[in-house]
Motif scaffolding. Sequence first.
Motif, PDB file in Angstrom:
ATOM      1  N   ILE A  55       3.254  11.630 -10.192  1.00  0.00           N
ATOM      2  CA  ILE A  55       4.560  11.697  -9.200  1.00  0.00           C
ATOM      3  C   ILE A  55       5.324  12.555  -9.600  1.00  0.00           C
ATOM      4  N   ASN A  56       5.207  13.080 -10.645  1.00  0.00           N
ATOM      5  CA  ASN A  56       6.244  14.215 -11.033  1.00  0.00           C
ATOM      6  C   ASN A  56       5.802  15.652 -10.408  1.00  0.00           C
ATOM      7  N   ARG A  57       4.389  15.521 -10.040  1.00  0.00           N
ATOM      8  CA  ARG A  57       3.682  16.753  -9.311  1.00  0.00           C
ATOM      9  C   ARG A  57       4.032  16.519  -7.882  1.00  0.00           C
ATOM     10  N   SER A  58       4.521  15.521  -7.396  1.00  0.00           N
ATOM     11  CA  SER A  58       4.740  15.189  -5.720  1.00  0.00           C
ATOM     12  C   SER A  58       6.259  15.222  -5.534  1.00  0.00           C
ATOM     13  N   PRO A  59       6.572  15.217  -4.190  1.00  0.00           N
ATOM     14  CA  PRO A  59       8.025  14.969  -3.901  1.00  0.00           C
ATOM     15  C   PRO A  59       8.921  13.889  -4.248  1.00  0.00           C
ATOM     16  N   TRP A  90       4.757 -10.369 -15.710  1.00  0.00           N
ATOM     17  CA  TRP A  90       5.794  -9.281 -15.744  1.00  0.00           C
ATOM     18  C   TRP A  90       5.334  -8.166 -15.792  1.00  0.00           C
ATOM     19  N   ALA A  91       4.380  -7.709 -16.745  1.00  0.00           N
ATOM     20  CA  ALA A  91       3.801  -6.175 -16.695  1.00  0.00           C
ATOM     21  C   ALA A  91       3.030  -5.913 -15.603  1.00  0.00           C
ATOM     22  N   GLN A  92       2.085  -6.925 -15.097  1.00  0.00           N
ATOM     23  CA  GLN A  92       1.124  -6.713 -13.836  1.00  0.00           C
ATOM     24  C   GLN A  92       1.842  -6.570 -12.810  1.00  0.00           C
ATOM     25  N   ALA A  93       2.962  -7.264 -12.647  1.00  0.00           N
ATOM     26  CA  ALA A  93       4.000  -7.363 -11.391  1.00  0.00           C
ATOM     27  C   ALA A  93       4.510  -5.992 -11.132  1.00  0.00           C
ATOM     28  N   ILE A  94       5.214  -5.454 -12.369  1.00  0.00           N
ATOM     29  CA  ILE A  94       5.939  -4.178 -12.354  1.00  0.00           C
ATOM     30  C   ILE A  94       4.751  -2.986 -12.219  1.00  0.00           C
ATOM     31  N   GLU A  95       3.582  -3.055 -12.765  1.00  0.00           N
ATOM     32  CA  GLU A  95       2.615  -2.300 -12.461  1.00  0.00           C
ATOM     33  C   GLU A  95       2.074  -2.125 -11.273  1.00  0.00           C
ATOM     34  N   SER A  96       2.016  -3.258 -10.375  1.00  0.00           N
ATOM     35  CA  SER A  96       1.576  -3.290  -9.277  1.00  0.00           C
ATOM     36  C   SER A  96       2.476  -2.375  -8.402  1.00  0.00           C
ATOM     37  N   ILE A  97       3.759  -2.826  -8.538  1.00  0.00           N
ATOM     38  CA  ILE A  97       4.930  -1.954  -7.743  1.00  0.00           C
ATOM     39  C   ILE A  97       4.765  -0.351  -8.299  1.00  0.00           C
ATOM     40  N   MET A  98       4.643  -0.188  -9.164  1.00  0.00           N
ATOM     41  CA  MET A  98       4.582   1.308 -10.104  1.00  0.00           C
ATOM     42  C   MET A  98       3.330   1.801  -9.151  1.00  0.00           C
ATOM     43  N   TYR A  99       2.211   1.265  -8.990  1.00  0.00           N
ATOM     44  CA  TYR A  99       1.018   1.883  -8.264  1.00  0.00           C
ATOM     45  C   TYR A  99       1.514   1.933  -6.655  1.00  0.00           C
ATOM     46  N   PHE A 100       1.973   1.007  -6.064  1.00  0.00           N
ATOM     47  CA  PHE A 100       2.349   1.269  -4.719  1.00  0.00           C
ATOM     48  C   PHE A 100       3.350   2.469  -4.730  1.00  0.00           C
ATOM     49  N   TYR A 101       4.240   2.840  -5.653  1.00  0.00           N
ATOM     50  CA  TYR A 101       5.138   3.837  -5.472  1.00  0.00           C
ATOM     51  C   TYR A 101       4.485   5.139  -5.676  1.00  0.00           C
ATOM     52  N   THR A 102       3.298   5.010  -6.589  1.00  0.00           N
ATOM     53  CA  THR A 102       2.505   6.087  -6.911  1.00  0.00           C
ATOM     54  C   THR A 102       1.672   6.670  -5.612  1.00  0.00           C
ATOM     55  N   ALA A 103       1.475   5.515  -4.827  1.00  0.00           N
ATOM     56  CA  ALA A 103       0.495   5.950  -3.412  1.00  0.00           C
ATOM     57  C   ALA A 103       1.483   6.516  -2.596  1.00  0.00           C
ATOM     58  N   ILE A 104       2.771   6.150  -2.387  1.00  0.00           N
ATOM     59  CA  ILE A 104       3.611   6.532  -1.509  1.00  0.00           C
ATOM     60  C   ILE A 104       3.781   8.319  -2.023  1.00  0.00           C
ATOM     61  N   GLY A 105       3.891   8.180  -3.179  1.00  0.00           N
ATOM     62  CA  GLY A 105       4.163   9.797  -3.927  1.00  0.00           C
ATOM     63  C   GLY A 105       3.157  10.594  -3.623  1.00  0.00           C
ATOM     64  N   LEU A 106       1.755  10.099  -3.505  1.00  0.00           N
ATOM     65  CA  LEU A 106       0.604  10.993  -3.101  1.00  0.00           C
ATOM     66  C   LEU A 106       0.790  11.108  -1.795  1.00  0.00           C
ATOM     67  N   VAL A 107       1.024  10.220  -0.935  1.00  0.00           N
ATOM     68  CA  VAL A 107       1.025  10.569   0.455  1.00  0.00           C
ATOM     69  C   VAL A 107       1.938  11.579   0.699  1.00  0.00           C
TER      70      VAL A 107
END
Length: 220
Positions: A55-59, A90-107
């Motif tokens: 994410i740090n390398r993406s916009p 709770w950890a997996q719920a937040i991780e799931s959101i994190m992965y979706f946000y990462t996918a947006i950053g990669l796109v």
Amino acid sequence: MQRTIQKLSSYPAAFLLLMQTLSIILHPFLETAQYHQAIFSCFNIITLLLAVWVINRSPAINWVAWALAAPAILLTILFVLKENNQYLIWAQAIESIMYFYTAIGLVMYMFNDHIITRDELYASAATFTVLAWGFALAYSVCQQIYPGSITGAVNPEQARTWVDLIFVSFSILSSTGYGDIMLVHPVAKVIGTIQMFIGLMYMALIVSRLISLTALVRKG
């Protein structure tokens, strides 16, 4: 040595893809280990840190990634120390959101210019695995909150293992079907429906992107 490290650091998406692929390969062999859940949690922490790096390398906005990753890592550590499933949910719920946000950053990273780089090709594959991971975590949370929401032909009364969940996630995301694993609870079916839509849209998005850039190169 420094030059090699710099060269490898220019492909953060490749590292993320490699870690997730390695995790998938090792999971079936580690499920019988004494502290398998703790080992899986450590893999998740490493993958989350790699996701923040990508994410740090993406916009995408980096502080959002840390705002999601930090509590997820903390809750994972608490689960490993206290073995309380509430921390895991709770950890997996937040991780799931994190992965979706990462996918947006990669796109966003892939669509940031009109040149296809090697790391962007890695990113296209990593985005697919990141989406599959995010939905697998969502299924895991679903079956913990609603026991029996995801069942299968083998031991239908038992909760599905992580291997089962990642398998059904990849199957639905790629629209190849999910065989002997079934989503039976309405919430699980809603998650599956959303995943089917996102999978189809992602495939169409990537294919159209590659075709348009190929046509642009030929015109140039």
